[in-house]
Scaffold this active site. Sequence first.
Site, PDB file in Angstrom:
ATOM      1  N   ASP A  46       0.866  -1.049  -0.205  1.00 30.38           N
ATOM      2  CA  ASP A  46      -0.322  -0.038  -0.050  1.00 30.38           C
ATOM      3  C   ASP A  46       0.890   1.059  -0.135  1.00 30.38           C
ATOM      4  OD1 ASP A  46      -2.426   0.833   0.121  1.00 30.38           O
ATOM      5  OD2 ASP A  46      -1.706   2.392   2.456  1.00 30.38           O
ATOM      6  N   GLU A  48       1.620  -0.391  -4.533  1.00 32.42           N
ATOM      7  CA  GLU A  48       0.869   0.545  -5.101  1.00 32.42           C
ATOM      8  C   GLU A  48       1.661   1.768  -5.063  1.00 32.42           C
ATOM      9  OE1 GLU A  48      -2.900   2.782  -3.891  1.00 32.42           O
ATOM     10  OE2 GLU A  48      -1.758   1.957  -2.700  1.00 32.42           O
TER      11      GLU A  48
HETATM   12  O1  TEU Z   1      -4.960   4.075  -1.599  1.00 34.47           O
HETATM   13  C1  TEU Z   1      -4.900   5.037  -1.874  1.00 34.47           C
HETATM   14  C2  TEU Z   1      -4.741   6.189  -2.439  1.00 34.47           C
HETATM   15  O2  TEU Z   1      -4.626   7.581  -1.810  1.00 34.47           O
HETATM   16  C3  TEU Z   1      -5.505   6.397  -3.233  1.00 34.47           C
HETATM   17  O3  TEU Z   1      -6.264   4.841  -4.031  1.00 34.47           O
HETATM   18  C4  TEU Z   1      -7.066   6.787  -2.276  1.00 34.47           C
HETATM   19  O4  TEU Z   1      -8.178   5.493  -2.082  1.00 34.47           O
HETATM   20  C5  TEU Z   1      -8.964   7.525  -3.811  1.00 34.47           C
HETATM   21  O5  TEU Z   1      -7.787   8.201  -4.492  1.00 34.47           O
HETATM   22  C6  TEU Z   1      -9.447   8.090  -3.118  1.00 34.47           C
HETATM   23  O6  TEU Z   1      -9.571   9.000  -2.275  1.00 34.47           O
HETATM   24  C7  TEU Z   1      -4.593   2.649  -0.438  1.00 34.47           C
HETATM   25  C8  TEU Z   1      -5.958   1.443  -0.540  1.00 34.47           C
HETATM   26  O7  TEU Z   1      -5.671   1.388  -2.109  1.00 34.47           O
HETATM   27  C9  TEU Z   1      -6.752   2.468  -0.014  1.00 34.47           C
HETATM   28  O8  TEU Z   1      -7.701   2.069   0.022  1.00 34.47           O
HETATM   29  C10 TEU Z   1      -6.768   3.361   1.119  1.00 34.47           C
HETATM   30  O9  TEU Z   1      -7.449   3.334   1.759  1.00 34.47           O
HETATM   31  C11 TEU Z   1      -5.121   4.286   1.298  1.00 34.47           C
HETATM   32  O10 TEU Z   1      -4.280   3.870   0.410  1.00 34.47           O
HETATM   33  C12 TEU Z   1      -4.645   4.671   2.866  1.00 34.47           C
HETATM   34  O11 TEU Z   1      -4.103   3.352   2.860  1.00 34.47           O
END
Ligand code: TEU
Length: 539
Positions: free
Chosen positions: A205, A264
């Site tokens: 993440d 990610e």
């Molecule tokens: O996501 C990173 C992230 O910033 C985006 O995908 C975000 O969910 C989107 O811009 C909505 O505003 C990761 C995870 O995939 C996500 O589910 C988590 O909430 C986030 O990190 C925090 O851990």
Amino acid sequence: MPGTPWWKTAVIYQIAVSSFADSDGDGRGDIRGVIEHLDYLRGAPGSLGVDAIWLTPVNRSPLRDFGYDVSDYRSIEPRFGTMNDFRELVDACHERGLRVITDLVLNHTSDEHPWFTASRSSREDPRRDWYVWRDGRGPGRPPNRWRAVAEGSAWARDPRTGQYYYHAFLPFQPDLNWRNPAVQDEMLDVARSWLEFGVDGFRLDLINHLYEDERLRDNPLKPGVRPYLAQRHLYDHSQPESLEVAARLRAIADAHGERVLLGEVFSDDWQDCLDYLGDGTDRLHLSFYLDFVRQRWSARGFHDSVDWLEEQLPRAAWPCYYLDNHDLPRSLSRLGGGRHALARAKVAAAMLLTLRGTPILYYGQELGMPESRVPHAALDDPIGRKFWPLRVGRDGCRTPMQWRSGPGAGFTTGVPWLPVDPSASTRNAAAETGDPASLLSWYRDLIALRSATPALRIGEYRALPGMPRDVFAFERTDGDERVVVLLNFSGSRRRCDLRLHRSWRTLLSTHGCDAESAALAPYEARVLDARLHEGPGTA
Ligand code: TEU
């Protein structure tokens, strides 16, 4: 495929654990629910045929952000099950040749993690330096202008000590201080211990967010539709130190045999996504390619996006594509098409499963689950609640898996934690399994073809020029084997001058395998065998 690591040829299936299957009737999906549905995924007649699952976080968590707020990295969240359940899941997956990737949240913890409770208790606490604490610039003024990804200042003032802590995402997700060697040792040891447990890899993440500029320099401003996007993120993410962690994680993963690190890399600069792959051997194995998922319904758009990645990727690196995940509006709705949405979904599936690279599917994508309209009272996602009704949150793509019609949709016998989408009455695994024309059958056929066809698994990619607008056409070649993929993005017939000058035959088409004409039907996706060793032929 000898010599090729499994993760290059694998189809990965993302399971949002809360939403997949509830085994105990509490309304939330759990680990035993996943165990009970493994036949759906692999190893039984009629299985989808995927090679790996990626589970959203299962560590102990208050679940205020779907598990991306961990309060203990070494245990399992009781609402998901026990360590024994997780052991059983990993073993059961391995018995049927299914790999298990888990989410690893290294950037931040929950504010309920005992480390943070200690850290915030006093400036002198031994855990103080485990998080990023700074003085403000004056009354009511945070240390700098950095914004959280989830908007608002990235700094939260803690009244107990009067200092601010940094959070790249939401205030209840304080960032760990990776400049502290003790933090680094602990988190790398967490990774090591799960690899030793037997997981086959991690989805990392926000991996490019681990470090921020030590001097806390402000980002230059630029035009942008909202404040976070109105900064050039030079200093709050993608710092060189995070790349070093990627390399350290790679060494740890490689020391445990064939494991995978899927990053990610959250940035609007696609170059960052490449940086985390290094030369293809020294940093992460795979990283998400955000440009692909941001494309609208356009053959040219996807074509250009794929070509860019193919040109930029170092030789030893490997692409990775996805259209859906737990943060995005479901592609079925996002890619539009109205009454042709399912026809488009078939074209999109064919593209995803025939490009060079590792495809990632998201639970329910194979059924055509739409973006659900979750009523305000039922919203769970903190982003959805914060921005309602201005921005759509993430609950719409997290509704329960649609196993069958009827109350609970086969997901739960209790009250589901998010409402089941009304489409479940017709669009569900039970109904689609026996229907050769369903999206589920199409996914299964594509995955089977991919598994049986080396050119699709590891072959080179080349876009085919001279095609009509609206047709994305490419070939995949491996030795003598040549497979041509034709994707008609339009709702009209499109004549393709194939210029194959060799015999070819249809391996798979949305319109049946007798589709031998040079014209593609509206929204036809066709995969052709166009072997190089055969003589001049019929096309
Ligand atoms: O996501 C990173 C992230 O910033 C985006 O995908 C975000 O969910 C989107 O811009 C909505 O505003 C990761 C995870 O995939 C996500 O589910 C988590 O909430 C986030 O990190 C925090 O851990």
